[in-house]
Design a protein around this motif. Sequence first.
Motif, PDB file in Angstrom:
ATOM      1  N   GLU A 232       0.834  -1.208   0.000  1.00 12.47           N
ATOM      2  CA  GLU A 232       0.000   0.000   0.000  1.00 12.47           C
ATOM      3  C   GLU A 232       0.871   1.262   0.000  1.00 12.47           C
ATOM      4  O   GLU A 232       0.631   2.201  -0.767  1.00 12.47           O
ATOM      5  CB  GLU A 232      -0.931   0.026   1.208  1.00 12.47           C
ATOM      6  CG  GLU A 232      -1.842   1.257   1.187  1.00 12.47           C
ATOM      7  CD  GLU A 232      -2.502   1.568   2.514  1.00 12.47           C
ATOM      8  OE1 GLU A 232      -3.045   2.681   2.634  1.00 12.47           O
ATOM      9  OE2 GLU A 232      -2.457   0.732   3.424  1.00 12.47           O
ATOM     10  N   ARG A 233       1.888   1.288   0.847  1.00 14.85           N
ATOM     11  CA  ARG A 233       2.764   2.466   0.897  1.00 14.85           C
ATOM     12  C   ARG A 233       3.492   2.667  -0.427  1.00 14.85           C
ATOM     13  O   ARG A 233       3.676   3.804  -0.878  1.00 14.85           O
ATOM     14  CB  ARG A 233       3.762   2.318   2.051  1.00 14.85           C
ATOM     15  CG  ARG A 233       3.124   2.480   3.425  1.00 14.85           C
ATOM     16  CD  ARG A 233       4.180   2.626   4.500  1.00 14.85           C
ATOM     17  NE  ARG A 233       4.940   1.398   4.686  1.00 14.85           N
ATOM     18  CZ  ARG A 233       4.662   0.474   5.594  1.00 14.85           C
ATOM     19  NH1 ARG A 233       3.604   0.624   6.393  1.00 14.85           N
ATOM     20  NH2 ARG A 233       5.409  -0.613   5.708  1.00 14.85           N
ATOM     21  N   ALA A 234       3.891   1.564  -1.060  1.00 18.89           N
ATOM     22  CA  ALA A 234       4.546   1.674  -2.362  1.00 18.89           C
ATOM     23  C   ALA A 234       3.601   2.273  -3.402  1.00 18.89           C
ATOM     24  O   ALA A 234       3.987   3.162  -4.175  1.00 18.89           O
ATOM     25  CB  ALA A 234       5.042   0.302  -2.819  1.00 18.89           C
ATOM     26  N   LEU A 235       2.362   1.797  -3.427  1.00 21.54           N
ATOM     27  CA  LEU A 235       1.384   2.309  -4.384  1.00 21.54           C
ATOM     28  C   LEU A 235       1.063   3.775  -4.134  1.00 21.54           C
ATOM     29  O   LEU A 235       0.970   4.573  -5.076  1.00 21.54           O
ATOM     30  CB  LEU A 235       0.105   1.468  -4.318  1.00 21.54           C
ATOM     31  CG  LEU A 235       0.204   0.057  -4.918  1.00 21.54           C
ATOM     32  CD1 LEU A 235      -1.028  -0.770  -4.564  1.00 21.54           C
ATOM     33  CD2 LEU A 235       0.380   0.123  -6.434  1.00 21.54           C
ATOM     34  N   ARG A 236       0.900   4.128  -2.872  1.00 23.19           N
ATOM     35  CA  ARG A 236       0.612   5.532  -2.554  1.00 23.19           C
ATOM     36  C   ARG A 236       1.775   6.415  -2.971  1.00 23.19           C
ATOM     37  O   ARG A 236       1.584   7.527  -3.455  1.00 23.19           O
ATOM     38  CB  ARG A 236       0.329   5.676  -1.065  1.00 23.19           C
ATOM     39  CG  ARG A 236      -0.890   4.894  -0.582  1.00 23.19           C
ATOM     40  CD  ARG A 236      -2.184   5.510  -1.027  1.00 23.19           C
ATOM     41  NE  ARG A 236      -2.518   6.668  -0.205  1.00 23.19           N
ATOM     42  CZ  ARG A 236      -3.324   7.648  -0.587  1.00 23.19           C
ATOM     43  NH1 ARG A 236      -3.840   7.634  -1.795  1.00 23.19           N
ATOM     44  NH2 ARG A 236      -3.592   8.648   0.220  1.00 23.19           N
ATOM     45  N   GLY A 237       2.999   5.910  -2.780  1.00 18.89           N
ATOM     46  CA  GLY A 237       4.175   6.668  -3.207  1.00 18.89           C
ATOM     47  C   GLY A 237       4.262   6.827  -4.709  1.00 18.89           C
ATOM     48  O   GLY A 237       4.877   7.781  -5.208  1.00 18.89           O
ATOM     49  N   LEU A 238       3.618   5.909  -5.449  1.00 19.22           N
ATOM     50  CA  LEU A 238       3.591   5.987  -6.911  1.00 19.22           C
ATOM     51  C   LEU A 238       2.401   6.783  -7.421  1.00 19.22           C
ATOM     52  O   LEU A 238       2.165   6.846  -8.632  1.00 19.22           O
ATOM     53  CB  LEU A 238       3.556   4.570  -7.504  1.00 19.22           C
ATOM     54  CG  LEU A 238       4.824   3.728  -7.302  1.00 19.22           C
ATOM     55  CD1 LEU A 238       4.581   2.271  -7.679  1.00 19.22           C
ATOM     56  CD2 LEU A 238       5.993   4.305  -8.124  1.00 19.22           C
ATOM     57  N   GLY A 239       1.645   7.382  -6.502  1.00 18.98           N
ATOM     58  CA  GLY A 239       0.537   8.255  -6.894  1.00 18.98           C
ATOM     59  C   GLY A 239      -0.806   7.584  -7.058  1.00 18.98           C
ATOM     60  O   GLY A 239      -1.755   8.202  -7.565  1.00 18.98           O
ATOM     61  N   VAL A 240      -0.950   6.323  -6.630  1.00 18.07           N
ATOM     62  CA  VAL A 240      -2.226   5.627  -6.766  1.00 18.07           C
ATOM     63  C   VAL A 240      -3.202   6.149  -5.706  1.00 18.07           C
ATOM     64  O   VAL A 240      -2.870   6.231  -4.529  1.00 18.07           O
ATOM     65  CB  VAL A 240      -2.048   4.099  -6.608  1.00 18.07           C
ATOM     66  CG1 VAL A 240      -3.392   3.385  -6.678  1.00 18.07           C
ATOM     67  CG2 VAL A 240      -1.108   3.575  -7.693  1.00 18.07           C
ATOM     68  N   ARG A 241      -4.412   6.466  -6.123  1.00 19.64           N
ATOM     69  CA  ARG A 241      -5.424   6.980  -5.194  1.00 19.64           C
ATOM     70  C   ARG A 241      -5.908   5.873  -4.269  1.00 19.64           C
ATOM     71  O   ARG A 241      -6.029   4.714  -4.666  1.00 19.64           O
ATOM     72  CB  ARG A 241      -6.612   7.577  -5.951  1.00 19.64           C
ATOM     73  CG  ARG A 241      -6.240   8.778  -6.820  1.00 19.64           C
ATOM     74  CD  ARG A 241      -7.480   9.600  -7.169  1.00 19.64           C
ATOM     75  NE  ARG A 241      -8.504   8.794  -7.810  1.00 19.64           N
ATOM     76  CZ  ARG A 241      -8.576   8.598  -9.128  1.00 19.64           C
ATOM     77  NH1 ARG A 241      -7.666   9.117  -9.935  1.00 19.64           N
ATOM     78  NH2 ARG A 241      -9.558   7.862  -9.635  1.00 19.64           N
TER      79      ARG A 241
END
Length: 357
Positions: A232-241
């Motif tokens: 989740e943190r990786a995705l959020r860091g990649l800009g995923v809502r």
Amino acid sequence: MAGAARARFHRLRVTAVDRLTDDSVALTFTVPTELREQFRHAPGQHLALRRTGDGAEIRRTYSICSTVPADEAPRSLRVGVRLVDGGAFSTYAHKEIAVGDELEVMTPAGRFTLDPAPGHYAAVVGGSGITPVLSIAGTLLERVPQARFCLIRSDRTTSSTMFLEEVADLKDRYPDRFQLVTVLSREEQQAGLASGRLDQDRIAALLPALLPVDTVAGWFLCGPYGLVQGAERALRGLGVRRERIHEEIFHVDDGPAPIRAAATPAHSTVTAQLDGRSGTWPVEDGESLLEAVLRNRPDAPYACKGGVCGTCRAFLVSGSIRMDRNFALEPEETEAGYVLACQSHPATEKVELDFDR
């Protein structure tokens, strides 16, 4: 709508016990005609299995791994069970359950689901976290010819990998629409990614190399707490809502310690609405709201009592509560007023819950 009615137990016959690995099995149940509508479900939902051993009731939840029929209620259901050290139910499933046995099975529940639609979807799973995603991916690819699915799975070794053949079958059936990436933490592969733990930094570097992250319609993260939180943190860091990320925790051994509630206010009571009937009962010091309700309404819904499955979700009508932990409710659910009764303790003298909403 699958899962709309409150979950109930029914006796289902076991028609297959398939050994997946040394420490996992798949159980298949036949659903009789008169119960098929009640067991209609969405891909990604789970079943709670119940038995009584040594005078105590044991419930455990297991995700449905089978593809969901498009136009009819299911004739059978299949779940995966991984053996847990000292696990009362998983040990029973591995050593005692046989074809022909009847088990008490709760009707499907859970909100880690996908409504099949065109688009590009992806999942990051660890260990037995493959189980609901196998149903999600298989159902999507079968029903929606325009859909694509990318599966990144992490396992210890090849021999410990659940549903190896089933995932390989998806790759064979949908070679242009199903992408599989396997990471082994304790075994080197002849081809593919190097072995090692799939942590946040590795996921953040891996995902953009595999697919256009910002075009993925839905991300499904399932498995141990550390893997899911790292993904989740990786995705959020990649800009995923946040609304595109769906999570289900299977193991919380590596999760944060529960927040211990303060002492229960004196003379605390809980009022609960359940199946259209309401009652008010005292809450003993240190007792969860679910435990207080169960002493008076044994039919109150629950499965894991660990804040993971979400079966005991209830709407907080009035009063204030403190939750020890929450691995099941999405932020929008808690903001809307929903709580996990198994993890909730009264912070005011009067608390009112509605299990029917």
